[in-house]
Design an enzyme around this catalytic site. Structure first.
Site, PDB file in Angstrom:
ATOM      1  CE  LYS A  22      -0.543  -0.158   3.551  1.00 36.97           C
ATOM      2  NZ  LYS A  22      -0.014  -1.510   3.331  1.00 36.97           N
ATOM      3  CG  ASN A  23      -3.284  -3.135   2.524  1.00 36.31           C
ATOM      4  OD1 ASN A  23      -2.195  -2.668   2.212  1.00 36.31           O
ATOM      5  ND2 ASN A  23      -3.545  -3.563   3.750  1.00 36.31           N
ATOM      6  CB  CYS A 117       8.133  -9.350   7.766  1.00 30.42           C
ATOM      7  SG  CYS A 117       6.699  -8.454   8.331  1.00 30.42           S
ATOM      8  NE  ARG A 122       3.434  -9.955   6.097  1.00 25.39           N
ATOM      9  CZ  ARG A 122       3.136  -8.744   5.620  1.00 25.39           C
ATOM     10  NH1 ARG A 122       3.885  -7.713   5.960  1.00 25.39           N
ATOM     11  NH2 ARG A 122       2.110  -8.559   4.820  1.00 25.39           N
ATOM     12  CG  ASP A 307      -3.666  -4.600   8.295  1.00 23.34           C
ATOM     13  OD1 ASP A 307      -2.719  -5.262   8.742  1.00 23.34           O
ATOM     14  OD2 ASP A 307      -3.992  -4.607   7.099  1.00 23.34           O
ATOM     15  NE  ARG A 399       5.564   0.341   4.042  1.00 24.50           N
ATOM     16  CZ  ARG A 399       5.319  -0.876   4.491  1.00 24.50           C
ATOM     17  NH1 ARG A 399       5.892  -1.318   5.569  1.00 24.50           N
ATOM     18  NH2 ARG A 399       4.506  -1.680   3.826  1.00 24.50           N
TER      19      ARG A 399
HETATM   20  N1  EPU Z   1       0.615 -16.866   4.651  1.00 22.21           N
HETATM   21  C1  EPU Z   1       1.287 -18.052   4.461  1.00 22.21           C
HETATM   22  N2  EPU Z   1       1.819 -18.292   3.214  1.00 22.21           N
HETATM   23  C2  EPU Z   1       1.695 -17.412   2.190  1.00 22.21           C
HETATM   24  C3  EPU Z   1       0.999 -16.216   2.394  1.00 22.21           C
HETATM   25  C4  EPU Z   1       0.465 -15.960   3.647  1.00 22.21           C
HETATM   26  O1  EPU Z   1       1.425 -18.868   5.366  1.00 22.21           O
HETATM   27  O2  EPU Z   1       2.182 -17.707   1.089  1.00 22.21           O
HETATM   28  C5  EPU Z   1       0.029 -16.581   5.971  1.00 22.21           C
HETATM   29  C6  EPU Z   1       0.619 -15.333   6.635  1.00 22.21           C
HETATM   30  O3  EPU Z   1       1.799 -15.605   7.321  1.00 22.21           O
HETATM   31  C7  EPU Z   1      -0.508 -14.901   7.538  1.00 22.21           C
HETATM   32  C8  EPU Z   1      -1.763 -15.305   6.760  1.00 22.21           C
HETATM   33  O4  EPU Z   1      -1.327 -16.245   5.783  1.00 22.21           O
HETATM   34  O5  EPU Z   1      -0.465 -15.623   8.726  1.00 22.21           O
HETATM   35  C9  EPU Z   1      -2.470 -14.184   6.055  1.00 22.21           C
HETATM   36  O6  EPU Z   1      -1.537 -13.405   5.314  1.00 22.21           O
HETATM   37  P1  EPU Z   1      -1.963 -12.710   3.958  1.00 22.21           P
HETATM   38  O7  EPU Z   1      -1.295 -13.415   2.839  1.00 22.21           O
HETATM   39  O8  EPU Z   1      -3.447 -12.598   3.914  1.00 22.21           O
HETATM   40  O9  EPU Z   1      -1.302 -11.286   4.113  1.00 22.21           O
HETATM   41  P2  EPU Z   1      -0.680 -10.386   2.969  1.00 22.21           P
HETATM   42  O10 EPU Z   1      -1.435 -10.539   1.723  1.00 22.21           O
HETATM   43  O11 EPU Z   1       0.788 -10.586   2.939  1.00 22.21           O
HETATM   44  C10 EPU Z   1      -2.225  -8.339   3.440  1.00 22.21           C
HETATM   45  C11 EPU Z   1      -2.032  -6.898   3.795  1.00 22.21           C
HETATM   46  C12 EPU Z   1      -1.526  -6.783   5.220  1.00 22.21           C
HETATM   47  C13 EPU Z   1      -2.534  -7.451   6.138  1.00 22.21           C
HETATM   48  C14 EPU Z   1      -2.776  -8.911   5.709  1.00 22.21           C
HETATM   49  C15 EPU Z   1      -3.844  -9.618   6.511  1.00 22.21           C
HETATM   50  C16 EPU Z   1      -1.469  -5.866   1.715  1.00 22.21           C
HETATM   51  C17 EPU Z   1      -0.459  -5.186   0.874  1.00 22.21           C
HETATM   52  N3  EPU Z   1      -1.065  -6.297   2.889  1.00 22.21           N
HETATM   53  O12 EPU Z   1      -0.945  -8.947   3.566  1.00 22.21           O
HETATM   54  O13 EPU Z   1      -1.481  -5.382   5.499  1.00 22.21           O
HETATM   55  O14 EPU Z   1      -2.075  -7.418   7.459  1.00 22.21           O
HETATM   56  O15 EPU Z   1      -3.170  -8.934   4.326  1.00 22.21           O
HETATM   57  O16 EPU Z   1      -5.048  -8.962   6.389  1.00 22.21           O
HETATM   58  O17 EPU Z   1      -2.620  -5.970   1.337  1.00 22.21           O
HETATM   59  C18 EPU Z   1      -0.744  -3.437   6.558  1.00 22.21           C
HETATM   60  O18 EPU Z   1      -1.455  -2.792   5.762  1.00 22.21           O
HETATM   61  O19 EPU Z   1      -0.232  -2.917   7.584  1.00 22.21           O
HETATM   62  C19 EPU Z   1      -0.514  -4.855   6.306  1.00 22.21           C
HETATM   63  C20 EPU Z   1       0.495  -5.532   6.838  1.00 22.21           C
END
Ligand code: EPU
Length: 424
Positions: A22-23, A117, A122, A307, A399
């Site tokens: 998915k991701n 969220c 987030r 995850d 999802r």
């Molecule tokens: N963060 C910030 N600022 C930003 C973006 C992120 O502070 O602008 C912080 C977040 O709060 C978090 C850390 O950086 O503490 C890492 O977040 P990341 O941006 O890596 O997460 P994401 O890209 O929003 C993806 C996955 C999530 C998974 C995370 C971490 C997708 C669609 N989502 O989210 O997947 O938990 O990486 O590996 O790829 C799930 O599949 O259940 C899921 C939530």
């Protein structure tokens, strides 16, 4: 609404195939927006609600999509709008992935802020910082991110992420591939989903080097063209299925996987007493007579994934001793704990650390959660609970898990999907 009704304590056995990730599918789909001509063909795209939500968003923007047997065709030559509306973005935070491609291709993007969220803050500041570094002006107006290129196009830049972010790295990449000149992304996410996005962008004609490392170098190109591409396996789904084997004291094999992407998780299964045998494309887990505690700390790849944190806590309810589970990525991602405790677990939570006292006998009842992985942990607990567990509101599960009850039933579980009405 649908619920899963699980008759617990069935042993599992046999072989199950992992679905596409998915991701990884979501950024691949967003990257299709960058294509100038022809039709993109993505295979191994899982049939999931999040994929349908992003397809709807691409359709809203003017793309044509068709989906059959895990293959998604996308044609983006008629994109007529660069606005991602609240109604679609609020359904799925990953919709923010359209920001970078829209801005790079059309010079402007208007993307609704995703809203709250279920597991704590987030932020998206790093996505916005990356767009600004590439020369866009970015503002928040009436709940929308309004981004515009200052000149005719984005300009290559150095982007240093203060913390690793999968989504911000993906957005930065998708914006930088069409920027003029060279972009260096430092402290880039090294998750396999990001390496896969890089490979797909290169297949479309981009010039990205350093794939799979923390330093990505992108030489901007003028246009990107259609490509055919196969998505990677879903490492979180595969690990969840292995946990189903471990929690029920079973031996199962998950195929169509790349074990090297699960090294940390497999090491933790071994620490908990499971025997793991990997082969090219498959992982076999044999449970021990008694599971033992194994502590985990959720951190960016290649460390233990956030995850899988909820599923690991479910598993540790059956392990001897007190296990400690810390989430260093999402400090508040612990929705599953009160519900697991309702099933009879004994889990204490302090800040971002859960202490799971096991082994505990779980007893089925009605449970529900407000996010995807928390729901998965409740299904796992239901597999080992005495009697019947009803996991409500499984639209969260839908999802991110393709045919989950079918896959588990094929292994020997007894799960039915039923519709129900909630009292409001
Ligand atoms: N963060 C910030 N600022 C930003 C973006 C992120 O502070 O602008 C912080 C977040 O709060 C978090 C850390 O950086 O503490 C890492 O977040 P990341 O941006 O890596 O997460 P994401 O890209 O929003 C993806 C996955 C999530 C998974 C995370 C971490 C997708 C669609 N989502 O989210 O997947 O938990 O990486 O590996 O790829 C799930 O599949 O259940 C899921 C939530």
């Amino acid at each position: 609404m649908d619920k899963l009704v699980i008759q617990g304590r069935h042993r599992l056995s046999g072989t199950v195939k992992a679905s596409g990730s998915k991701n990884s599918a979501l950024p691949l789909m967003a990257a299709a927006l960058l294509c100038s001509t022809g039709e993109i063909k993505l295979s191994r795209i899982p049939d999931l609600k999040d994929v349908r939500t992003l397809s709807k968003l691409l359709g809203y923007l003017g793309a044509e999509t068709s989906y059959r047997e895990n293959t998604l065709n996308i044609s983006t030559s008629n994109i007529r709008c660069a606005q991602a509306p609240y109604e679609l973005v609020k359904q799925m935070r990953a919709s923010i992935y359209v920001l970078g491609p829209l801005l790079a291709k059309f010079g402007r993007a208007s993307v609704s802020l995703p809203g709250g969220c279920a597991f704590g803050p987030r932020p998206i500041d790093l996505h916005l910082m990356a767009m600004e570094k590439l020369g866009a002006s970015v503002s928040i107006e009436k709940g929308f991110i309004e981004a515009r290129t200052k000149g005719t196009c984005l300009k290559g830049a150095a982007i240093d992420f203060p913390i690793t972010s999968v989504g911000a790295t993906g957005n930065a990449l998708m914006a930088a591939v069409l920027a003029k000149g060279r972009t260096i992304i430092r402290n880039a996410a090294v998750e396999p989903e990001i390496a896969t996005l890089c490979r797909f962008l290169n297949a479309m004609g981009a010039d990205i080097r350093g794939i799979g490392t923390e330093s990505l170098e992108i030489e901007g190109v003028e246009t990107l063209n259609a490509a055919e591409f196969t998505n990677i396996f879903d490492r979180i789904e595969a690990a969840t299925l292995l946990t189903a084997g471990a929690i029920t004291g079973s031996a199962i094999t998950v195929t169509d996987v790349d074990p090297s992407q699960l090294i940390t998780v497999l090491g933790k299964f071994e620490e908990a007493g499971c025997k793991i045998v990997t082969d090219t494309g498959s992982i076999t887990l044999q449970s021990p007579d008694a599971l033992v505690r194994s502590d985990v700390i959720a951190n960016p790849y290649p460390l233990f994934p956030t995850d899988m944190q909820a599923q690991w806590i479910a598993l540790m309810t059956q392990a001897e001793g007190a296990s400690h589970v810390i989430d260093k990525i999402y400090h508040e991602r612990f929705n599953h704990i009160p519900e697991l405790n309702r099933l009879g677990a004994h889990i204490e939570i302090r800040d971002n650390e859960a202490t799971v006292h096991g082994p505990r006998k779980l007893t089925g009842t009605k449970v529900m959660s407000t996010d995807l992985r928390a729901s998965a942990s409740l299904v796992l607990a239901g597999l080992v609970a005495e009697g019947v567990t009803e996991v409500l509101r499984i639209y969260h599960l839908d999802r991110g898990y393709e045919c989950i009850e079918q896959k588990l039933n094929d292994l020997g579980a007894a799960i039915t999907r039923e519709s129900y009405q909630e009292f409001l």
